[in-house]
Write a protein that holds these residues in place. Structure first.
Motif, PDB file in Angstrom:
ATOM      1  N   SER A 283      49.984  34.891  40.718  1.00 11.27           N
ATOM      2  CA  SER A 283      49.388  34.931  39.378  1.00 11.27           C
ATOM      3  C   SER A 283      48.344  33.834  39.237  1.00 11.27           C
ATOM      4  CB  SER A 283      50.483  34.754  38.317  1.00 11.27           C
ATOM      5  OG  SER A 283      51.145  33.518  38.510  1.00 11.27           O
ATOM      6  N   TYR A 284      47.292  34.171  38.493  1.00  9.11           N
ATOM      7  CA  TYR A 284      46.198  33.212  38.345  1.00  9.11           C
ATOM      8  C   TYR A 284      46.588  32.144  37.329  1.00  9.11           C
ATOM      9  CZ  TYR A 284      41.793  31.134  36.958  1.00  9.11           C
ATOM     10  OH  TYR A 284      40.803  30.249  36.663  1.00  9.11           O
ATOM     11  N   ARG A 381      40.546  36.019  42.963  1.00  9.98           N
ATOM     12  CA  ARG A 381      40.318  36.993  41.892  1.00  9.98           C
ATOM     13  C   ARG A 381      40.009  38.381  42.462  1.00  9.98           C
ATOM     14  NH1 ARG A 381      38.253  32.252  39.755  1.00  9.98           N
ATOM     15  NH2 ARG A 381      38.826  31.763  37.599  1.00  9.98           N
ATOM     16  N   ARG A 384      43.244  39.891  43.719  1.00  6.73           N
ATOM     17  CA  ARG A 384      44.107  40.330  42.622  1.00  6.73           C
ATOM     18  C   ARG A 384      43.644  41.681  42.090  1.00  6.73           C
ATOM     19  NH1 ARG A 384      44.324  37.817  38.033  1.00  6.73           N
ATOM     20  NH2 ARG A 384      46.504  38.323  37.608  1.00  6.73           N
ATOM     21  N   GLY A 385      42.325  41.853  41.948  1.00  4.44           N
ATOM     22  CA  GLY A 385      41.800  43.129  41.477  1.00  4.44           C
ATOM     23  C   GLY A 385      42.123  44.264  42.433  1.00  4.44           C
ATOM     24  N   ASP A 395      43.682  47.881  35.237  1.00  8.48           N
ATOM     25  CA  ASP A 395      43.232  46.522  34.946  1.00  8.48           C
ATOM     26  C   ASP A 395      42.615  45.853  36.169  1.00  8.48           C
ATOM     27  OD1 ASP A 395      44.125  46.825  32.409  1.00  8.48           O
ATOM     28  OD2 ASP A 395      45.983  45.667  32.646  1.00  8.48           O
ATOM     29  N   GLY A 396      42.861  46.406  37.346  1.00  8.12           N
ATOM     30  CA  GLY A 396      42.267  45.810  38.540  1.00  8.12           C
ATOM     31  C   GLY A 396      40.755  45.785  38.497  1.00  8.12           C
ATOM     32  N   TRP A 397      40.166  46.787  37.849  1.00  7.39           N
ATOM     33  CA  TRP A 397      38.707  46.794  37.756  1.00  7.39           C
ATOM     34  C   TRP A 397      38.194  45.586  36.985  1.00  7.39           C
ATOM     35  CZ3 TRP A 397      36.039  49.326  41.009  1.00  7.39           C
ATOM     36  CH2 TRP A 397      36.476  50.570  41.494  1.00  7.39           C
ATOM     37  N   ALA A 398      38.937  45.148  35.986  1.00  5.59           N
ATOM     38  CA  ALA A 398      38.522  43.966  35.216  1.00  5.59           C
ATOM     39  C   ALA A 398      38.489  42.735  36.107  1.00  5.59           C
ATOM     40  CB  ALA A 398      39.466  43.752  34.036  1.00  5.59           C
ATOM     41  N   ARG A 399      39.467  42.620  37.007  1.00  3.90           N
ATOM     42  CA  ARG A 399      39.482  41.470  37.920  1.00  3.90           C
ATOM     43  C   ARG A 399      38.318  41.551  38.912  1.00  3.90           C
ATOM     44  NH1 ARG A 399      42.800  41.174  34.630  1.00  3.90           N
ATOM     45  NH2 ARG A 399      40.993  40.121  33.755  1.00  3.90           N
ATOM     46  N   GLU A 402      35.237  40.595  37.124  1.00  2.11           N
ATOM     47  CA  GLU A 402      35.265  39.143  36.930  1.00  2.11           C
ATOM     48  C   GLU A 402      34.810  38.414  38.191  1.00  2.11           C
ATOM     49  OE1 GLU A 402      38.435  35.623  35.610  1.00  2.11           O
ATOM     50  OE2 GLU A 402      39.120  37.659  36.054  1.00  2.11           O
ATOM     51  N   ALA A 403      35.262  38.903  39.348  1.00  6.42           N
ATOM     52  CA  ALA A 403      34.853  38.283  40.610  1.00  6.42           C
ATOM     53  C   ALA A 403      33.353  38.426  40.823  1.00  6.42           C
ATOM     54  CB  ALA A 403      35.620  38.910  41.775  1.00  6.42           C
TER      55      ALA A 403
END
Length: 435
Positions: A283-284, A381, A384-385, A395-399, A402-403
């Motif tokens: 976890s981040y 990050r 995690r995505g 939600d992986g697309w959001a990570r 973000e990267a």
């Protein structure tokens, strides 16, 4: 022959003045193209490449020479007068492994041409020597530096001693596979796919054999190793100064690099799931000030390892270590107000200090900036995505986004730092010219 075209190697050829002038023009254009190839092929921006080529044409007296660049070709054209037929040359730029010693030598040649300390003939001999000279460091030194970089990234991310050890070994293995693919003529894209896959397989084995150690940190470390040296910084710089075609090509190259890594990691996760190895992702947690005690020395280790693997001259080792530590420290401190802001602030700090420091060391700014940015790359990050996507979580697309945002923030931040350093850089250059 007009003195502005004179090349000291053409005077004894027995040519007429007109023929000697044509020979001098051809040689000057050829020298400019070869310098442009070495600059562009080793990661220099389009603007720096054009300015370097124009240094040669100005030294030859060829005012008004036009230069056009894409990522794989360089064209230069010169027309002495409206009544003369223009001379146009096109040169192909092959892909090269990053070799910062080449950029250093070309930078010194261009400095000497501007100051009148060398002739065109002397510059041509030095460029020939640069083409033929072997790498600054032996292969085993560069491989050892890759091991140090991989282990340093594992330490930077907070991995255990076993994660750090495996990260160093895996980084060397990936480097050997990349070199094998290059010698075999296999496109680089597949080396990134293979690297991402092997990193995930190594993490799966670690998860199976020693579940108490964080396998996700190992994958994140290998993603950072694979992303190191990516062309996103020069892509953004080219876009900002108007070289949109080259910027688009560099951006596509960076995108293909990322896609290759993503494909390899996704394939590895699929194999691990099929074999029943349940992968996990750390976890981040936002960085806190206590992380500085390990983050600063780890960042220094990472940047020096990467820099030596790219043949950075010894006089730049301490500089890149200091820049990497500075960027990491500023990033951790500024991250208390937001992680993206922290990364951008660290990049701005690197760009602000790197420009005058490079002038003082008489090195190209690029070869200090690119290694210093490696500790800030968004490896964890991105993983995690990918992990969330492999488990079916949108939600992986959001990570992933973000990267990508962090990568762009790094590029824009370091360029902003360079622009802010311009007044200090002019002062440093003035002092150097006096001494």
């Amino acid at each position: 022959m007009p003195s502005r075209f004179r090349d000291d190697t053409t005077s004894d050829l027995g040519f007429t003045d007109q023929a000697m002038e044509q020979v001098a023009v051809n040689r000057a254009l050829d020298l400019a193209l070869r310098i442009g190839e070495l600059l562009l092929g080793n990661g220099a921006s389009s603007l720096d490449t054009v300015l370097g080529m124009r240094t040669v044409t100005r030294a030859a007296g060829l005012r008004g020479a036009q230069v056009d660049i894409t990522l794989t070709t360089i064209m230069i054209s010169y027309q002495g007068s409206i009544d003369q037929v223009p001379v146009t040359r096109v040169h192909y730029v092959p892909h090269r492994d990053l070799d910062y010693s080449v950029l250093e030598r070309i930078e010194q040649i261009l400095r000497d041409l501007r100051a009148g300390r060398t002739s065109l003939a002397g510059a041509r001999l030095r460029v020939d020597d640069t083409y033929n000279r072997p790498g600054r460091y032996p292969q085993w030194v560069r491989m050892l530096a890759t091991v140090v970089m991989g282990a340093g990234v594992g330490w930077l991310l907070g991995g255990s001693w076993l994660v750090i050890l495996i990260a160093g070994i895996a980084a060397a293995l990936i480097e050997m596979i990349t070199e094998f693919f290059q010698r075999s003529g296999i496109p680089r894209f597949f080396s990134y796919v293979t690297g991402g896959f092997l990193a995930t397989v190594a993490a799966a084995l670690l998860r199976f054999a020693a579940p108490s150690h964080s396998s996700s940190l190992l994958i994140a470390a290998m993603i950072i190793v694979l992303l190191a040296g990516m062309t996103i910084v020069t892509a953004v710089q080219d876009a900002l100064v108007g070289y949109l075609v080259t910027s688009g090509a560099r951006g596509l190259d960076a995108a293909l690099t990322t896609i290759g890594i993503v494909a390899g990691v996704a394939l590895g996760l699929g194999v691990a799931n099929h074999l029943g190895v349940v992968m996990a992702v750390a976890s981040y947690t936002p960085p806190n000030l206590s992380d500085l005690f390990t983050g600063i020395p780890a960042a220094a280790l990472v940047v020096v390892g990467f820099a030596v693997s790219c043949s950075l001259p010894r006089r730049g080792w301490a500089a890149v270590a200091a820049l990497g530590s500075l960027g990491t420290a500023v990033s951790v401190i500024a991250a208390q107000s937001g992680s993206l802001f922290g990364v951008a602030a660290g990049a701005v700090a690197i760009g602000l200090v790197a420009a005058p420091l490079a002038d003082w060391l008489r090195l190209p700014t690029l070869i200090l900036i690119i290694p210093a940015l490696v500790p800030l790359l968004p490896g964890l990050r991105l993983y995690r995505g990918l992990y969330l996507l492999s488990q079916g979580y949108i939600d992986g697309w959001a990570r992933v986004v973000e990267a990508v945002s962090i990568a762009i923030a790094l590029a824009a931040g370091v360029l902003l730092g360079e622009y802010l350093a311009s007044p200090l850089r002019r002062l440093t250059t003035r002092k150097l010219s006096i001494t």
